[in-house]
Motif scaffolding. Sequence first.
Motif, short mmCIF file in Angstrom:
data_model
loop_
_atom_site.label_atom_id
_atom_site.label_comp_id
_atom_site.label_asym_id
_atom_site.label_seq_id
_atom_site.Cartn_x
_atom_site.Cartn_y
_atom_site.Cartn_z
N THR A 69 37.87 40.16 36.13
CA THR A 69 36.83 40.94 36.79
C THR A 69 35.48 40.71 36.13
N ALA A 70 34.42 40.91 36.89
CA ALA A 70 33.07 40.79 36.32
C ALA A 70 32.86 41.83 35.23
N GLU A 71 33.42 43.02 35.43
CA GLU A 71 33.27 44.08 34.44
C GLU A 71 33.95 43.72 33.12
N GLY A 72 35.13 43.12 33.22
CA GLY A 72 35.83 42.71 32.01
C GLY A 72 35.09 41.64 31.25
N CYS A 73 34.52 40.68 31.97
CA CYS A 73 33.72 39.63 31.31
C CYS A 73 32.51 40.23 30.62
N GLN A 74 31.85 41.17 31.29
CA GLN A 74 30.67 41.80 30.69
C GLN A 74 31.05 42.62 29.47
N GLN A 75 32.20 43.26 29.53
CA GLN A 75 32.70 44.03 28.38
C GLN A 75 32.88 43.12 27.17
N TRP A 110 41.62 32.67 42.02
CA TRP A 110 40.23 32.21 41.90
C TRP A 110 39.47 33.04 40.87
N ALA A 111 39.66 34.36 40.92
CA ALA A 111 38.94 35.25 40.01
C ALA A 111 39.32 34.97 38.56
N THR A 112 40.60 34.75 38.31
CA THR A 112 41.05 34.55 36.93
C THR A 112 40.78 33.14 36.44
N ASN A 113 41.15 32.15 37.22
CA ASN A 113 41.11 30.77 36.75
C ASN A 113 39.72 30.14 36.81
N VAL A 114 38.90 30.58 37.74
CA VAL A 114 37.59 29.95 37.92
C VAL A 114 36.44 30.87 37.51
N MET A 115 36.41 32.07 38.07
CA MET A 115 35.26 32.95 37.87
C MET A 115 35.12 33.42 36.43
N SER A 116 36.24 33.60 35.72
CA SER A 116 36.13 34.04 34.33
C SER A 116 35.37 33.01 33.50
N GLY A 117 35.73 31.74 33.63
CA GLY A 117 35.04 30.68 32.89
C GLY A 117 33.61 30.51 33.33
N MET A 118 33.36 30.66 34.63
CA MET A 118 31.99 30.56 35.12
C MET A 118 31.13 31.66 34.51
N ARG A 119 31.62 32.91 34.55
CA ARG A 119 30.83 34.04 34.05
C ARG A 119 30.56 33.93 32.56
N LEU A 120 31.57 33.56 31.79
CA LEU A 120 31.37 33.46 30.35
C LEU A 120 30.46 32.28 29.99
N SER A 121 30.60 31.18 30.71
CA SER A 121 29.70 30.04 30.46
C SER A 121 28.26 30.42 30.77
N ARG A 122 28.05 31.12 31.85
CA ARG A 122 26.71 31.57 32.22
C ARG A 122 26.13 32.50 31.16
#
Length: 264
Positions: A69-75, A110-122
Amino acid sequence: MKIDFTGKKALVTASTAGIGFAIASGLAESGAEVVINGRSQETVDKAIARIKTQLPEAKLIAAAADLSTAEGCQQLVSKVPDVDILVNNAGIFGPADFFETDDQTWDTYWATNVMSGMRLSRAYLPAMQAKQWGRVVFISSESGRNIPDDMIHYGVTKTAQLSLSRGLAKRVAGSGVTVNSVLPGPTLSDGFKAMIADEVEKTGKSYEDIGKDFVMAARPSSIIQRPASVEEVANMVMYVCSEQASATSGAALRVDGGVVDDIV
């Protein structure tokens, strides 16, 4: 070659077990301060205790967060706002027929495998660029190139990671930051062992023997004709994260035992 990460802070996502745990342990042993991440505080604490048993002086940071989730990445970013090394290892896999794979399953993968890495890289790349040093590694899979017909949803996400990694490498070109993908093949990770556990129990064979049978049946193009160990995959990641790998960026580096049958 002596790989030394003294003075570097590394975040390995999903590092409480399997390949992620092996990568985190290797980085810690080589001097890095390592952020251990998992979905629950309990699994994170257990992983840290396990590393400390072997490496009492290891510098470790606990960071429980659900990165799907976006919230988890931000946390996670709020707890650890800056790293030198980011290993995007968080991912899920499992067989399912294409016609029985619903939209929710596709969204979850998609959320776990792709978006997590995208968000953290950003989140982490700008500071790496400012320091003119950094390493980002995506743990993709040979399934990103050799799409399995029984895990199309998984293979698509792993192909997407290759595109994301290559694009980011070009985006930060000339900054001293490298971005690469590592592509394991069949690996005796905790997840893989769980998948073959019933067969181990039924036959009385070892995980290694059942793993070899699986590789020869499902991935007969394998050149090593066995699953890799998590440590063998971690060794490649360790090199890619090192100072010595400064000329390697935008690459898709295979640790697949030769499963993908080409020469590039």
